[in-house]
Scaffold this active site. Structure first.
Site, PDB file in Angstrom:
ATOM      1  N   TYR A  96      26.317  40.488  65.832  1.00 42.18           N
ATOM      2  CA  TYR A  96      25.341  41.090  64.924  1.00 42.18           C
ATOM      3  C   TYR A  96      26.076  41.717  63.748  1.00 42.18           C
ATOM      4  O   TYR A  96      27.080  42.408  63.933  1.00 42.18           O
ATOM      5  CB  TYR A  96      24.530  42.168  65.656  1.00 42.18           C
ATOM      6  CG  TYR A  96      23.552  42.873  64.737  1.00 42.18           C
ATOM      7  CD1 TYR A  96      22.251  42.400  64.595  1.00 42.18           C
ATOM      8  CD2 TYR A  96      23.942  43.978  63.987  1.00 42.18           C
ATOM      9  CE1 TYR A  96      21.366  43.022  63.723  1.00 42.18           C
ATOM     10  CE2 TYR A  96      23.073  44.604  63.114  1.00 42.18           C
ATOM     11  CZ  TYR A  96      21.780  44.115  62.988  1.00 42.18           C
ATOM     12  OH  TYR A  96      20.907  44.728  62.124  1.00 42.18           O
ATOM     13  N   GLU A 178      20.726  41.148  56.809  1.00 40.78           N
ATOM     14  CA  GLU A 178      21.018  41.138  58.241  1.00 40.78           C
ATOM     15  C   GLU A 178      21.379  39.720  58.658  1.00 40.78           C
ATOM     16  O   GLU A 178      20.584  38.803  58.464  1.00 40.78           O
ATOM     17  CB  GLU A 178      19.800  41.623  59.039  1.00 40.78           C
ATOM     18  CG  GLU A 178      20.074  41.670  60.538  1.00 40.78           C
ATOM     19  CD  GLU A 178      18.829  42.049  61.340  1.00 40.78           C
ATOM     20  OE1 GLU A 178      18.790  43.173  61.861  1.00 40.78           O
ATOM     21  OE2 GLU A 178      17.902  41.220  61.426  1.00 40.78           O
TER      22      GLU A 178
END
Ligand code: GDP
Ligand code: MN
Length: 355
Positions: A96, A178
């Site tokens: 992530y 993101e």
């Protein structure tokens, strides 16, 4: 402005951030799609993997059916206009990575976790690294990423990645980028497997943006994902006043939503579906003052939503304006009450929250 995945990835690629090679599909009859391929529904929301919006296809027979099915499959109320067909990667790990604007401190921060992908919600909040990136500390941040990901041999790659990402972020006036997952492939490459990007509308004058329109989304703002009251109103002023009134009554508004002038069933269904993402909603307050919007149109949309969405929290509706009498009849036939004032709606919602 929230971009679709393919739009976000096109921007990443300009900043030398590796993305899978891809073709954009607009119809079932599209030719020359190399197999195997990952088909990804281009909707302005996450969680597509879990909702069936990401399909890995290995053979020609399955390809056309899969495209046709994806184009018909709504995800959280959104139907895709396009499908992104990407080269299939062989994934050895999913990380992530995100960049955000931290408003209170006026800084850009990097968040990273060794575990990314569709199960990211299971990560403990304190398992993320969260560090400031300044434009001068790429080497240090890259080292921290390498340590977080347990990829010391990729330190240089991560230092370049964060430098490019920061450049991309600031040059485009992004408020969020993101990358989840940041894929580590079996041949040791780091590639952006997915990307969510939000650009600051207040900076639009500096750019020549032209993106696929994602209606309703633009006027939907999440205020608190743990909020207990969802709000739907028309016109930005009334929508803000509604949120304030909820707050003043000691309740937590989950969202701001201005459904605008042309509120139809589709826009409202999208709104209701998005509100379904919040776990603590006890009531939906609808505050419509119809001018260009027509009360009967809103009433029809409410009725359709009640039929289509099984677990809808109780609605507290205040409607006034054009075609009110028609709306009143339509809703009465369905035993859906209209309340006379916003105050009544809020009092009823408050009772619902304290039940
Ligand atoms: P999201 O669910 O909307 O966030 O969609 P993503 O683009 O993140 O895709 C969801 C998941 O699909 C990823 O976490 C991967 O596990 C899987 N996936 C996506 N692309 C590939 C690929 O090229 N190869 C493989 N094996 N899995 C993929
Ligand atoms: Mn993702």
């Amino acid at each position: 402005m929230k971009l679709l995945e393919y739009e976000a990835k096109n921007i990443l690629a300009k900043y030398n951030i590796p993305v899978p090679s891809s073709v954009l599909i607009k119809s079932v009859s599209q030719k020359d799609i190399p197999l195997p391929v990952v088909l990804k529904s281009q909707v302005p929301t996450g969680g597509r993997g879990r909702a069936g919006g990401v399909k890995i296809i290995d053979n020609q027979q399955d390809l056309n059916t899969a495209i046709a099915n994806l184009l018909k499959l709504p995800i959280k109320g959104f139907l895709p206009k396009t499908i992104l067909a990407e080269e299939k990667m062989t994934i050895s790990h999913e990380y992530y990575l995100s960049l955000i604007v931290d408003r209170p401190s006026g800084t850009v921060r990097v968040m990273a976790n060794i575990n990314g992908g569709t199960e990211v919600e299971d990560n403990e909040a304190d398992s993320y690294i969260n560090v400031e990136v300044t434009g001068k500390n790429f080497d240090a941040v890259g080292e921290q990423l390498a340590e977080c990901y347990n990829l010391p041999e990729q330190t240089f790659v991560l230092q370049d990645l964060i430098e490019n990402l920061y450049d991309c972020f600031t040059s485009n006036d992004a408020t969020l980028i993101e990358i989840n997952p940041l894929v580590y492939t079996s041949d040791n490459k780091l590639i952006a497997g997915d990307c969510k990007m939000t650009l600051d509308d207040n900076a639009a004058f500096r750019h020549k943006w032209k993106f696929e329109e994602t209606p309703a989304e633009a006027n939907f703002v999440t205020l608190d994902t743990n909020g207990t009251i969802a709000t739907i109103a028309n016109g930005a002023g009334l929508a803000m006043a509604t949120v304030d009134a909820v707050h003043d009554m000691g309740m937590i508004p989950a969202n701001f939503l201005d459904i605008g002038g042309g509120a139809n069933t589709e826009t409202l269904l999208k709104a209701f579906n998005r509100l379904g993402e919040y776990p603590n909603i006890k009531a939906i307050v609808i505050n419509i003052f119809a001018g260009i919007t027509r009360c009967d149109e809103v009433a029809r949309a409410i009725i359709a939503a009640k039929r289509q969405i099984t677990e809808l929290p109780p609605l507290f509706i205040r409607l006034a304006g054009t075609n009110f009498d028609v709306a009143e009849r339509l809703l009465a036939d369905e035993h859906i009450p209209i309340l006379a004032t916003l105050e009544e709606c809020l009092a009823a919602a408050k009772q619902e929250v304290s039940r």
